[in-house]
Motif scaffolding. Structure first.
Motif, PDB file in Angstrom:
ATOM      1  N   LEU A  31      37.806  32.319 -21.248  1.00 37.18           N
ATOM      2  CA  LEU A  31      37.367  31.655 -22.476  1.00 37.18           C
ATOM      3  C   LEU A  31      37.327  30.142 -22.288  1.00 37.18           C
ATOM      4  CD1 LEU A  31      36.651  31.827 -25.521  1.00 37.18           C
ATOM      5  CD2 LEU A  31      39.105  31.615 -25.959  1.00 37.18           C
ATOM      6  N   LEU A  32      38.364  29.569 -21.675  1.00 41.85           N
ATOM      7  CA  LEU A  32      38.383  28.130 -21.417  1.00 41.85           C
ATOM      8  C   LEU A  32      37.246  27.714 -20.490  1.00 41.85           C
ATOM      9  CD1 LEU A  32      42.200  27.403 -21.031  1.00 41.85           C
ATOM     10  CD2 LEU A  32      40.673  26.661 -22.867  1.00 41.85           C
ATOM     11  N   ILE A  33      36.966  28.526 -19.482  1.00 44.01           N
ATOM     12  CA  ILE A  33      35.856  28.229 -18.574  1.00 44.01           C
ATOM     13  C   ILE A  33      34.537  28.250 -19.344  1.00 44.01           C
ATOM     14  CG2 ILE A  33      34.521  29.166 -16.630  1.00 44.01           C
ATOM     15  CD1 ILE A  33      37.208  29.862 -15.320  1.00 44.01           C
ATOM     16  N   GLY A  34      34.352  29.240 -20.191  1.00 43.19           N
ATOM     17  CA  GLY A  34      33.131  29.309 -20.995  1.00 43.19           C
ATOM     18  C   GLY A  34      32.985  28.116 -21.919  1.00 43.19           C
ATOM     19  N   LEU A  40      30.018  20.901 -20.700  1.00 42.36           N
ATOM     20  CA  LEU A  40      29.186  20.316 -19.652  1.00 42.36           C
ATOM     21  C   LEU A  40      27.707  20.313 -20.041  1.00 42.36           C
ATOM     22  CD1 LEU A  40      30.916  21.726 -16.463  1.00 42.36           C
ATOM     23  CD2 LEU A  40      30.730  19.335 -17.130  1.00 42.36           C
ATOM     24  N   LEU A  41      27.257  21.361 -20.712  1.00 45.69           N
ATOM     25  CA  LEU A  41      25.865  21.382 -21.180  1.00 45.69           C
ATOM     26  C   LEU A  41      25.631  20.290 -22.223  1.00 45.69           C
ATOM     27  CD1 LEU A  41      25.170  25.216 -21.436  1.00 45.69           C
ATOM     28  CD2 LEU A  41      24.269  23.609 -19.736  1.00 45.69           C
ATOM     29  N   ASP A  49      27.775   9.460 -18.730  1.00 44.45           N
ATOM     30  CA  ASP A  49      27.874   8.602 -17.559  1.00 44.45           C
ATOM     31  C   ASP A  49      28.522   9.361 -16.397  1.00 44.45           C
ATOM     32  OD1 ASP A  49      30.553   8.692 -18.174  1.00 44.45           O
ATOM     33  OD2 ASP A  49      30.717   6.596 -18.763  1.00 44.45           O
ATOM     34  N   PHE A  50      28.442   8.777 -15.225  1.00 43.23           N
ATOM     35  CA  PHE A  50      28.871   9.449 -14.006  1.00 43.23           C
ATOM     36  C   PHE A  50      30.353   9.794 -14.038  1.00 43.23           C
ATOM     37  CE2 PHE A  50      30.476   9.315  -9.626  1.00 43.23           C
ATOM     38  CZ  PHE A  50      29.729  10.353  -9.085  1.00 43.23           C
ATOM     39  N   SER A  56      34.608  15.945 -15.898  1.00 41.41           N
ATOM     40  CA  SER A  56      34.352  17.262 -16.484  1.00 41.41           C
ATOM     41  C   SER A  56      34.171  18.330 -15.412  1.00 41.41           C
ATOM     42  CB  SER A  56      33.122  17.210 -17.377  1.00 41.41           C
ATOM     43  OG  SER A  56      33.344  16.308 -18.428  1.00 41.41           O
ATOM     44  N   LEU A  57      33.491  17.991 -14.342  1.00 36.67           N
ATOM     45  CA  LEU A  57      33.339  18.941 -13.237  1.00 36.67           C
ATOM     46  C   LEU A  57      34.686  19.212 -12.566  1.00 36.67           C
ATOM     47  CD1 LEU A  57      29.975  17.788 -11.670  1.00 36.67           C
ATOM     48  CD2 LEU A  57      30.428  19.947 -12.837  1.00 36.67           C
TER      49      LEU A  57
END
Length: 187
Positions: A31-34, A40-41, A49-50, A56-57
């Motif tokens: 759920l956290l990954i989703g 991220l979207l 910004d970078f 986030s990644l």
């Protein structure tokens, strides 16, 4: 349970029931990954910004490492295949949507109206939130209106150019929709 029964169960391949703690942790991690894929979207749509995108990644990577640890436990000890597939399906879905261009198209559709309203009165427009784009400055230039978003290296953003694209050194315009273009001003 006696030692003899445990050995017999392991030899015959009788599956152990999956404990609820593992199901909750695996499901919660998925759920956290989703949710983080959705974040991220949104960051992609809002032209983050970078540093924000990199952070986030990194969070997504950390969540995937936690997911992998729980998945290995579930696959080896409990043979829990189905719940282990949720997170990879979510990440693959995120990749497909992110690469499809649908995020940018949706972001533009949401932001186009407010930006057109501001372009009509370009001299009076100020930086701020236009749809989901954060615009740092708005300026009349090249017979149109430039909406500058932040870029760590160069100035970039959106240009409303009803008279066409001017030829300027160190400026690249890319068509977006009708008189709208994206631009980059190279330092």
């Amino acid at each position: 349970m006696t030692t003899e029964r445990v050995t017999t169960e392991r030899k015959t391949g009788v599956r152990r029931s999956t404990p609820s703690w593992w199901t909750h942790w695996a499901g919660g991690t998925a759920l956290l990954i989703g949710l983080w894929c959705a974040v991220l979207l949104l960051l992609q749509a809002a032209i983050a910004d970078f540093d924000t995108a990199l952070f986030s990644l990194a969070v997504l990577f950390g969540l995937c490492v936690v997911w992998l640890a729980y998945t290995l436990i579930g696959l080896i000890r409990y043979r829990a295949f189905l719940i282990s597939l949720i997170a990879p399906i979510l990440v693959l879905g995120w990749i497909v949507v992110a690469k499809s261009g649908a995020v940018e198209a949706a972001a533009w559709r949401i932001s186009q109206g407010p930006m057109e309203d501001a372009a009509a009165n370009c001299a009076d427009a100020e930086g701020g939130l236009y749809g989901i784009y954060f615009v740092h400055s708005v300026a009349e230039q090249d017979g149109g209106c430039l909406f500058t978003t932040d870029n760590d290296v160069d100035r970039a953003g959106y240009a409303y150019l009803p008279g066409g694209v001017p030829a300027r050194p160190r400026v690249s315009y890319f068509p977006l929709d009708g008189p709208w273009h994206t631009f980059i001003i190279y330092s």
